[in-house]
Design an enzyme around this catalytic site. Structure first.
Site, PDB file in Angstrom:
ATOM      1  N   HIS A  77     -49.751  -3.456 -24.835  1.00 33.45           N
ATOM      2  CA  HIS A  77     -50.030  -3.862 -26.152  1.00 33.45           C
ATOM      3  C   HIS A  77     -50.668  -5.471 -26.312  1.00 33.45           C
ATOM      4  CE1 HIS A  77     -48.820  -0.725 -28.584  1.00 33.45           C
ATOM      5  NE2 HIS A  77     -47.998  -0.578 -27.677  1.00 33.45           N
ATOM      6  N   TYR A 211     -45.643  -5.001 -38.271  1.00 31.98           N
ATOM      7  CA  TYR A 211     -44.425  -5.602 -38.956  1.00 31.98           C
ATOM      8  C   TYR A 211     -44.740  -6.089 -40.295  1.00 31.98           C
ATOM      9  CZ  TYR A 211     -42.286  -6.690 -34.290  1.00 31.98           C
ATOM     10  OH  TYR A 211     -41.759  -6.718 -32.955  1.00 31.98           O
ATOM     11  N   PRO A 308     -32.997  -7.590 -33.883  1.00 31.14           N
ATOM     12  CA  PRO A 308     -33.866  -6.934 -33.163  1.00 31.14           C
ATOM     13  C   PRO A 308     -35.483  -7.269 -33.567  1.00 31.14           C
ATOM     14  CG  PRO A 308     -33.173  -5.120 -34.484  1.00 31.14           C
ATOM     15  CD  PRO A 308     -32.404  -6.518 -34.727  1.00 31.14           C
ATOM     16  N   LYS A 312     -36.084  -8.980 -28.174  1.00 29.91           N
ATOM     17  CA  LYS A 312     -35.651  -9.732 -27.214  1.00 29.91           C
ATOM     18  C   LYS A 312     -34.316  -9.365 -26.477  1.00 29.91           C
ATOM     19  CE  LYS A 312     -38.836 -12.831 -27.265  1.00 29.91           C
ATOM     20  NZ  LYS A 312     -39.595 -11.969 -26.852  1.00 29.91           N
ATOM     21  N   TYR A 400     -43.315 -14.015 -28.406  1.00 25.86           N
ATOM     22  CA  TYR A 400     -43.075 -12.757 -28.333  1.00 25.86           C
ATOM     23  C   TYR A 400     -43.435 -11.900 -26.987  1.00 25.86           C
ATOM     24  CZ  TYR A 400     -43.507  -8.027 -30.536  1.00 25.86           C
ATOM     25  OH  TYR A 400     -43.238  -6.916 -30.860  1.00 25.86           O
TER      26      TYR A 400
HETATM   27  P1  RFL Z   1     -25.623  -2.269 -23.283  1.00 21.66           P
HETATM   28  O1  RFL Z   1     -26.987  -1.576 -23.377  1.00 21.66           O
HETATM   29  O2  RFL Z   1     -24.976  -2.193 -24.579  1.00 21.66           O
HETATM   30  O3  RFL Z   1     -24.824  -1.655 -21.981  1.00 21.66           O
HETATM   31  C1  RFL Z   1     -23.684  -1.942 -21.789  1.00 21.66           C
HETATM   32  C2  RFL Z   1     -22.959  -0.680 -21.153  1.00 21.66           C
HETATM   33  O4  RFL Z   1     -21.676  -0.909 -20.958  1.00 21.66           O
HETATM   34  C3  RFL Z   1     -21.004   0.232 -21.112  1.00 21.66           C
HETATM   35  N1  RFL Z   1     -19.480  -0.090 -21.597  1.00 21.66           N
HETATM   36  C4  RFL Z   1     -18.511  -0.204 -20.603  1.00 21.66           C
HETATM   37  N2  RFL Z   1     -18.474   0.407 -19.152  1.00 21.66           N
HETATM   38  C5  RFL Z   1     -17.291   0.162 -18.532  1.00 21.66           C
HETATM   39  N3  RFL Z   1     -16.084  -0.093 -19.253  1.00 21.66           N
HETATM   40  C6  RFL Z   1     -16.175  -0.589 -20.320  1.00 21.66           C
HETATM   41  N4  RFL Z   1     -14.894  -1.021 -20.911  1.00 21.66           N
HETATM   42  C7  RFL Z   1     -17.465  -0.629 -21.109  1.00 21.66           C
HETATM   43  N5  RFL Z   1     -17.735  -1.083 -22.452  1.00 21.66           N
HETATM   44  C8  RFL Z   1     -19.050  -0.770 -22.727  1.00 21.66           C
HETATM   45  C9  RFL Z   1     -21.545   0.715 -22.271  1.00 21.66           C
HETATM   46  O5  RFL Z   1     -21.310   2.252 -22.549  1.00 21.66           O
HETATM   47  C10 RFL Z   1     -22.996   0.353 -21.865  1.00 21.66           C
HETATM   48  O6  RFL Z   1     -23.728   1.502 -21.138  1.00 21.66           O
HETATM   49  O7  RFL Z   1     -25.826  -3.786 -22.852  1.00 21.66           O
HETATM   50  P2  RFL Z   1     -26.971  -4.578 -21.759  1.00 21.66           P
HETATM   51  O8  RFL Z   1     -27.028  -3.810 -20.544  1.00 21.66           O
HETATM   52  O9  RFL Z   1     -26.649  -6.007 -21.924  1.00 21.66           O
HETATM   53  O10 RFL Z   1     -28.476  -4.279 -22.750  1.00 21.66           O
HETATM   54  C11 RFL Z   1     -28.662  -4.898 -23.891  1.00 21.66           C
HETATM   55  C12 RFL Z   1     -29.710  -3.940 -24.601  1.00 21.66           C
HETATM   56  O11 RFL Z   1     -29.347  -2.789 -24.453  1.00 21.66           O
HETATM   57  C13 RFL Z   1     -29.750  -4.764 -26.117  1.00 21.66           C
HETATM   58  O12 RFL Z   1     -29.934  -5.862 -25.913  1.00 21.66           O
HETATM   59  C14 RFL Z   1     -31.288  -3.943 -26.536  1.00 21.66           C
HETATM   60  O13 RFL Z   1     -31.123  -2.640 -26.761  1.00 21.66           O
HETATM   61  C15 RFL Z   1     -31.630  -4.603 -27.901  1.00 21.66           C
HETATM   62  N6  RFL Z   1     -32.999  -4.133 -28.407  1.00 21.66           N
HETATM   63  C16 RFL Z   1     -33.948  -4.448 -28.201  1.00 21.66           C
HETATM   64  N7  RFL Z   1     -34.299  -5.395 -27.049  1.00 21.66           N
HETATM   65  C17 RFL Z   1     -35.613  -5.529 -26.450  1.00 21.66           C
HETATM   66  O14 RFL Z   1     -35.510  -6.287 -25.571  1.00 21.66           O
HETATM   67  N8  RFL Z   1     -36.563  -4.968 -27.310  1.00 21.66           N
HETATM   68  C18 RFL Z   1     -36.497  -4.255 -28.241  1.00 21.66           C
HETATM   69  O15 RFL Z   1     -37.466  -3.854 -28.470  1.00 21.66           O
HETATM   70  C19 RFL Z   1     -35.350  -3.960 -28.613  1.00 21.66           C
HETATM   71  N9  RFL Z   1     -35.204  -3.136 -29.838  1.00 21.66           N
HETATM   72  C20 RFL Z   1     -32.796  -3.188 -29.658  1.00 21.66           C
HETATM   73  C21 RFL Z   1     -33.775  -2.736 -30.182  1.00 21.66           C
HETATM   74  C22 RFL Z   1     -31.327  -2.799 -30.113  1.00 21.66           C
HETATM   75  C23 RFL Z   1     -31.391  -1.841 -31.156  1.00 21.66           C
HETATM   76  N10 RFL Z   1     -30.113  -1.379 -31.407  1.00 21.66           N
HETATM   77  C24 RFL Z   1     -29.827   0.073 -31.514  1.00 21.66           C
HETATM   78  C25 RFL Z   1     -28.967  -2.016 -31.082  1.00 21.66           C
HETATM   79  C26 RFL Z   1     -33.829  -1.840 -31.316  1.00 21.66           C
HETATM   80  C27 RFL Z   1     -32.553  -1.502 -31.753  1.00 21.66           C
HETATM   81  C28 RFL Z   1     -32.581  -0.690 -32.869  1.00 21.66           C
HETATM   82  C1  PHB Z   2     -39.023  -0.515 -30.885  1.00 23.38           C
HETATM   83  O1  PHB Z   2     -40.072  -0.089 -30.694  1.00 23.38           O
HETATM   84  O2  PHB Z   2     -38.020  -0.073 -30.863  1.00 23.38           O
HETATM   85  C2  PHB Z   2     -38.980  -2.121 -31.325  1.00 23.38           C
HETATM   86  C3  PHB Z   2     -40.348  -2.712 -31.461  1.00 23.38           C
HETATM   87  C4  PHB Z   2     -40.236  -3.956 -31.861  1.00 23.38           C
HETATM   88  C5  PHB Z   2     -39.176  -4.557 -32.375  1.00 23.38           C
HETATM   89  C6  PHB Z   2     -37.835  -3.987 -32.302  1.00 23.38           C
HETATM   90  C7  PHB Z   2     -37.896  -2.886 -31.723  1.00 23.38           C
HETATM   91  O3  PHB Z   2     -39.180  -5.688 -32.673  1.00 23.38           O
END
Ligand code: RFL
Ligand code: PHB
Length: 406
Positions: A77, A211, A308, A312, A400
């Site tokens: 993008h 957005y 989110p 980041k 971004y």
């Molecule tokens: P995670 O992905 O939470 O992974 C942690 C893992 O540890 C396990 N765990 C354990 N394992 C062993 N022993 C224990 N006691 C444990 N406790 C937990 C868990 O089961 C899991 O598998 O952390 P990590 O690796 O630091 O990664 C972080 C990302 O997952 C998170 O920051 C992103 O998903 C945030 N996020 C976004 N980030 C972006 O860079 N770009 C995006 O577009 C974006 N959109 C989002 C998002 C997060 C969202 N939600 C659902 C929170 C959109 C959403 C809606």
């Molecule tokens: C996504 O596609 O899941 C998404 C895109 C932009 C954001 C957060 C999540 O800021």
């Protein structure tokens, strides 16, 4: 029953993006690691989360040999649309940043690729472990007992002795809470809203993300594949998903996203379709400082959470482990600890900038029910200023697509 003791160089708690990418990067440096994960492989590979990868994250995945499918299936993008006051405005980030872009590629696809790469290389990922606890990580000298991770698998007790522990276990993990009281200072901000996110079987009708700030609140149009749209809308943090039947979700999304409703020239509307997944995510900003204690290093969501809106979270996790892998590689090759000692400081400089950006995007684009009409007009003025100022758009764009590592 006895305990089986095993040994590795780096014990990694958590098989999210941080833990798996760290294990992969360490393997490339011939450093052995074992990853422990409470969930099953299928759960990890199916968990719907992030989608936006910064340029630096994409480069890292490609350079480290796990970008083949990302390059084939990821959607590159060049910019984003900002929608407010009934009109959409395009911010061309590639042009403003001298050629950088972001790629939409679902987090669970990154996870799938990393798990495959680790298992193909005979890497050890232990899924479905229980009762994980960490011990003896406080000291920094070789005469101290080795850091140890205890866990249970299939009813059997294991003890993993290692040189270092990487706490990659997300925001509800065990590693950060195991650090003695008083060592870590935490900073937190809770927002008075959440995101209701859906995946829909509907072809994306815009090439770029949208957005939107609407009178009724924030909405975001994103996508996953040429057939699947990803959409979010602002809701209350204590919202019950049962109160959101599909018809209500579509009605609200169309109202907030489609500028046609406000009677302007831009008749863009998202396509609707069957909703195949939905969930609510509360929004908060959180930072733990420092991200290291003795031979325990925290990375990703275990150390910091961003709302989110700035996309980041996953990108910060990737940046943390890139620095941690570099520090560990230096240590194992020469004994030098400079990068490891600077780990927390180096990561946190970037983390705080991502916090600032995520907070700014969030407060600019959401409606706070308790805020005054003045605040709302100020938000609109900020957006109006943004789309009229190349300097302001450049600032948004460079944050971004991702700030440089140092
Ligand atoms: P995670 O992905 O939470 O992974 C942690 C893992 O540890 C396990 N765990 C354990 N394992 C062993 N022993 C224990 N006691 C444990 N406790 C937990 C868990 O089961 C899991 O598998 O952390 P990590 O690796 O630091 O990664 C972080 C990302 O997952 C998170 O920051 C992103 O998903 C945030 N996020 C976004 N980030 C972006 O860079 N770009 C995006 O577009 C974006 N959109 C989002 C998002 C997060 C969202 N939600 C659902 C929170 C959109 C959403 C809606
Ligand atoms: C996504 O596609 O899941 C998404 C895109 C932009 C954001 C957060 C999540 O800021």
């Amino acid at each position: 029953m006895g305990t089986t003791t095993v040994r590795t160089q780096v014990g990694i708690v958590g098989a999210g993006p941080a833990g798996l990418l760290l294990s992969h990067l360490l393997h490339l440096q011939r450093i052995e690691s074992v990853v422990m994960e409470t969930r099953s492989r299928a759960y990890c590979e199916g968990r719907v989360r992030a989608g936006v990868l910064e340029q630096g994250t994409v480069d890292l995945l490609i350079q480290s040999g796990v970008g083949e499918r990302l390059q084939r299936e990821g959607l590159k993008h060049d910019g984003i649309w900002l929608s407010f006051g009934g009109t959409r405005h395009f911010i061309n980030m590639t042009e403003l940043t001298g050629g950088k872009s972001i790629t939409v590629y679902a987090q669970h696809e990154v996870i799938t690729d990393l798990i495959k790469a680790r298992l193909d290389a005979a890497g050890q990922i232990l899924f479905g472990v229980q009762d994980v606890t960490i011990h003896d990580f406080g000291g920094d000298k070789s005469e101290n007992p080795a850091p140890t991770i205890r866990f249970r698998q299939d009813g059997e007790l294991f003890e993993l002795r290692c040189d270092f522990i990487a706490g990659c276990d997300g925001s509800h993990g065990v590693c950060r809470p195991s650090i003695p009281d008083g060592v870590i200072k935490t900073y937190e901000k809770v927002y008075p809203f959440a995101w209701l996110g859906i995946l829909a079987e509907a072809p994306p009708t815009s090439d770029e993300l949208v957005y939107a700030l609407h009178e009724r609140g924030f909405a975001l149009f994103s996508m996953r594949t040429p057939k699947i749209t990803r959409l979010y809308l602002q809701c209350c943090p204590d919202e019950n998903i049962a109160n959101w039947p599909d018809e209500r979700i579509w009605k609200e999304l169309l109202l907030r996203l489609s500028s046609r409703n406000e009677g302007t020239h831009d008749a863009w509307v998202p396509a609707t379709g069957a909703i195949i997944q939905k969930g609510i995510t509360p929004m908060r900003s959180f930072v733990a400082e420092p991200m290291q204690f003795g031979r325990l290093f925290l990375a990703g969501d275990s150390a910091h959470i961003v709302p989110p809106t700035g996309a980041k979270g996953l990108n910060l996790a990737a940046a943390d482990v890139q620095i941690l892998a570099k520090g560990l590689a230096e240590f194992y090759s020469s004994g030098a600890k400079n990068t490891l000692n600077d780990y927390s400081r180096t990561c946190l400089r970037r983390v705080w900038k991502a916090q600032r950006f995520s907070w700014w995007m969030t407060t600019m684009l959401h409606r706070d029910e308790d805020a005054s009409e003045f605040d709302h007009r100020r938000q609109l003025a900020e957006l109006d200023y943004l789309i009229g100022s190349r300097a302001a758009m450049t600032s948004l764009a460079e944050n971004y697509v991702g700030l440089p590592m140092d």
